[in-house]
Design a protein around this motif. Sequence first.
Motif, PDB file in Angstrom:
ATOM      1  N   ASP A 171      -3.634   3.806  -2.213  1.00  0.00           N
ATOM      2  CA  ASP A 171      -3.593   2.921  -3.369  1.00  0.00           C
ATOM      3  C   ASP A 171      -2.868   1.643  -2.975  1.00  0.00           C
ATOM      4  O   ASP A 171      -2.076   1.627  -2.018  1.00  0.00           O
ATOM      5  N   SER A 172      -3.125   0.576  -3.716  1.00  0.00           N
ATOM      6  CA  SER A 172      -2.582  -0.706  -3.288  1.00  0.00           C
ATOM      7  C   SER A 172      -2.381  -1.662  -4.448  1.00  0.00           C
ATOM      8  O   SER A 172      -2.941  -1.482  -5.543  1.00  0.00           O
ATOM      9  N   GLU A 173      -1.579  -2.693  -4.181  1.00  0.00           N
ATOM     10  CA  GLU A 173      -1.399  -3.826  -5.072  1.00  0.00           C
ATOM     11  C   GLU A 173      -1.641  -5.093  -4.267  1.00  0.00           C
ATOM     12  O   GLU A 173      -1.273  -5.172  -3.096  1.00  0.00           O
ATOM     13  N   VAL A 198       0.853  -1.188   0.000  1.00  0.00           N
ATOM     14  CA  VAL A 198       0.000   0.000   0.000  1.00  0.00           C
ATOM     15  C   VAL A 198       0.890   1.240   0.000  1.00  0.00           C
ATOM     16  O   VAL A 198       2.034   1.197   0.437  1.00  0.00           O
ATOM     17  N   TRP A 199       0.350   2.336  -0.505  1.00  0.00           N
ATOM     18  CA  TRP A 199       1.064   3.606  -0.457  1.00  0.00           C
ATOM     19  C   TRP A 199       0.041   4.741  -0.423  1.00  0.00           C
ATOM     20  O   TRP A 199      -1.087   4.586  -0.871  1.00  0.00           O
ATOM     21  N   ALA A 200       0.440   5.866   0.125  1.00  0.00           N
ATOM     22  CA  ALA A 200      -0.489   6.981   0.332  1.00  0.00           C
ATOM     23  C   ALA A 200       0.141   8.288  -0.131  1.00  0.00           C
ATOM     24  O   ALA A 200       0.326   9.219   0.650  1.00  0.00           O
ATOM     25  N   ASP A 201       0.478   8.352  -1.431  1.00  0.00           N
ATOM     26  CA  ASP A 201       1.070   9.575  -1.972  1.00  0.00           C
ATOM     27  C   ASP A 201       0.095  10.320  -2.867  1.00  0.00           C
ATOM     28  O   ASP A 201       0.490  11.166  -3.663  1.00  0.00           O
ATOM     29  N   SER A 202      -1.210  10.014  -2.755  1.00  0.00           N
ATOM     30  CA  SER A 202      -2.214  10.619  -3.625  1.00  0.00           C
ATOM     31  C   SER A 202      -3.048  11.682  -2.926  1.00  0.00           C
ATOM     32  O   SER A 202      -4.087  12.091  -3.430  1.00  0.00           O
ATOM     33  N   SER A 240     -14.496   1.684   1.125  1.00  0.00           N
ATOM     34  CA  SER A 240     -14.627   2.771   2.082  1.00  0.00           C
ATOM     35  C   SER A 240     -14.010   2.322   3.391  1.00  0.00           C
ATOM     36  O   SER A 240     -14.423   1.324   3.995  1.00  0.00           O
ATOM     37  N   LEU A 241     -13.001   3.047   3.846  1.00  0.00           N
ATOM     38  CA  LEU A 241     -12.277   2.618   5.036  1.00  0.00           C
ATOM     39  C   LEU A 241     -13.098   2.799   6.309  1.00  0.00           C
ATOM     40  O   LEU A 241     -12.766   2.228   7.338  1.00  0.00           O
ATOM     41  N   GLU A 273      -5.902  -3.407   4.797  1.00  0.00           N
ATOM     42  CA  GLU A 273      -6.991  -2.560   5.269  1.00  0.00           C
ATOM     43  C   GLU A 273      -6.661  -1.921   6.616  1.00  0.00           C
ATOM     44  O   GLU A 273      -6.963  -0.739   6.849  1.00  0.00           O
ATOM     45  N   ILE A 274      -6.028  -2.677   7.490  1.00  0.00           N
ATOM     46  CA  ILE A 274      -5.617  -2.123   8.779  1.00  0.00           C
ATOM     47  C   ILE A 274      -4.624  -0.988   8.578  1.00  0.00           C
ATOM     48  O   ILE A 274      -4.743   0.093   9.166  1.00  0.00           O
ATOM     49  N   ARG A 275      -3.644  -1.221   7.725  1.00  0.00           N
ATOM     50  CA  ARG A 275      -2.628  -0.192   7.465  1.00  0.00           C
ATOM     51  C   ARG A 275      -3.244   1.025   6.762  1.00  0.00           C
ATOM     52  O   ARG A 275      -2.902   2.176   7.084  1.00  0.00           O
ATOM     53  N   ALA A 276      -4.156   0.789   5.832  1.00  0.00           N
ATOM     54  CA  ALA A 276      -4.805   1.899   5.131  1.00  0.00           C
ATOM     55  C   ALA A 276      -5.580   2.773   6.102  1.00  0.00           C
ATOM     56  O   ALA A 276      -5.596   4.002   5.982  1.00  0.00           O
TER      57      ALA A 276
END
Length: 321
Positions: free
Chosen positions: A89-91, A79-83, A316-317, A110-113
Amino acid sequence: MTVTPYDRRSRNTLTVRPAGPGDASDICALLNAIDLIEIGRPESDLAAVKADLHHPDTDLAKDSWLAFEGGRLVAYAQVWADSGPGRVDSEHYVLPGHREAAVRLLELMEIRARELTAGTGDAVMRLQLNVKPVLDADVLPGRGYRSVRHYQVMTRALSPAADLPPAPPGGLLLRDCAADEADRRRVHALVEDTFSAHFGHVHRPYEAWLDHLDARSLDWSLVWIASLPGVGDAGVLLTRDDRTSMGWLSHLGVRADLRGRGIGGFLLRHGFAAYAARGRDTVGLGVDTRNATGALALYEAHGMTLHYAVDTWELSLHSLG
């Protein structure tokens, strides 16, 4: 890194640990095994995997996972959060028949997001999968994901004899960006302008955009700006020649007030000619099938055909417990 068993009741114990730079070759092999099943041939590149694992905004210890069963790598996620705030976003990749590993990595993602978007409003996590994924079809809907977009990866065969440099439409000038830093900044401005209304587009300052683009591996002689006298910069074609399987047209954009003048078609044919001259036999690109600019019809009109299709899934988180 410590390998922690997840379910010791399994005959082949599932273990999960973070990925590291030294795992790039094994991850690439996993991705290519999945490519072979989903699209018929391996198309994942080691350089791209290494770039993902070295992304400056990713903490691999917290943002990546490898799942092993019986000592065999069967799944990988990141996962990454540069947006921008509220979006992760994730793979997620898994070999068929390994549902437990697939679900476990989704749980960790999902936990990390949720951690990465703490304090934001309508936070979401997005994931792209082949329309016929190896992942069991009920897994994502069962966890609250919904399909929100459909993309096509399109390709076209190239021939040096047939794909000659096109004549530019009335007065159009074309220049590459190999030598001029100022032109590279103009490319950034054109991408921001021409893609601003596209689903999922993220506005980034120039330096952050370069990082996201992995500009270290970009050949700027394969990036072009089209301009018109008295009008200025009209369109942009950003391409990459760092994929094993094909040349890649990453961004093709024309200013909204200048569309309908043949600029997009010219830039597309120019890309064909440039890659044919470099000895490539195939060129590809990705397109949102709901793109309001008519991009899909343009690409089809110039001989590009479906290679495979991808769905974007969104969670939706706030649905997490």
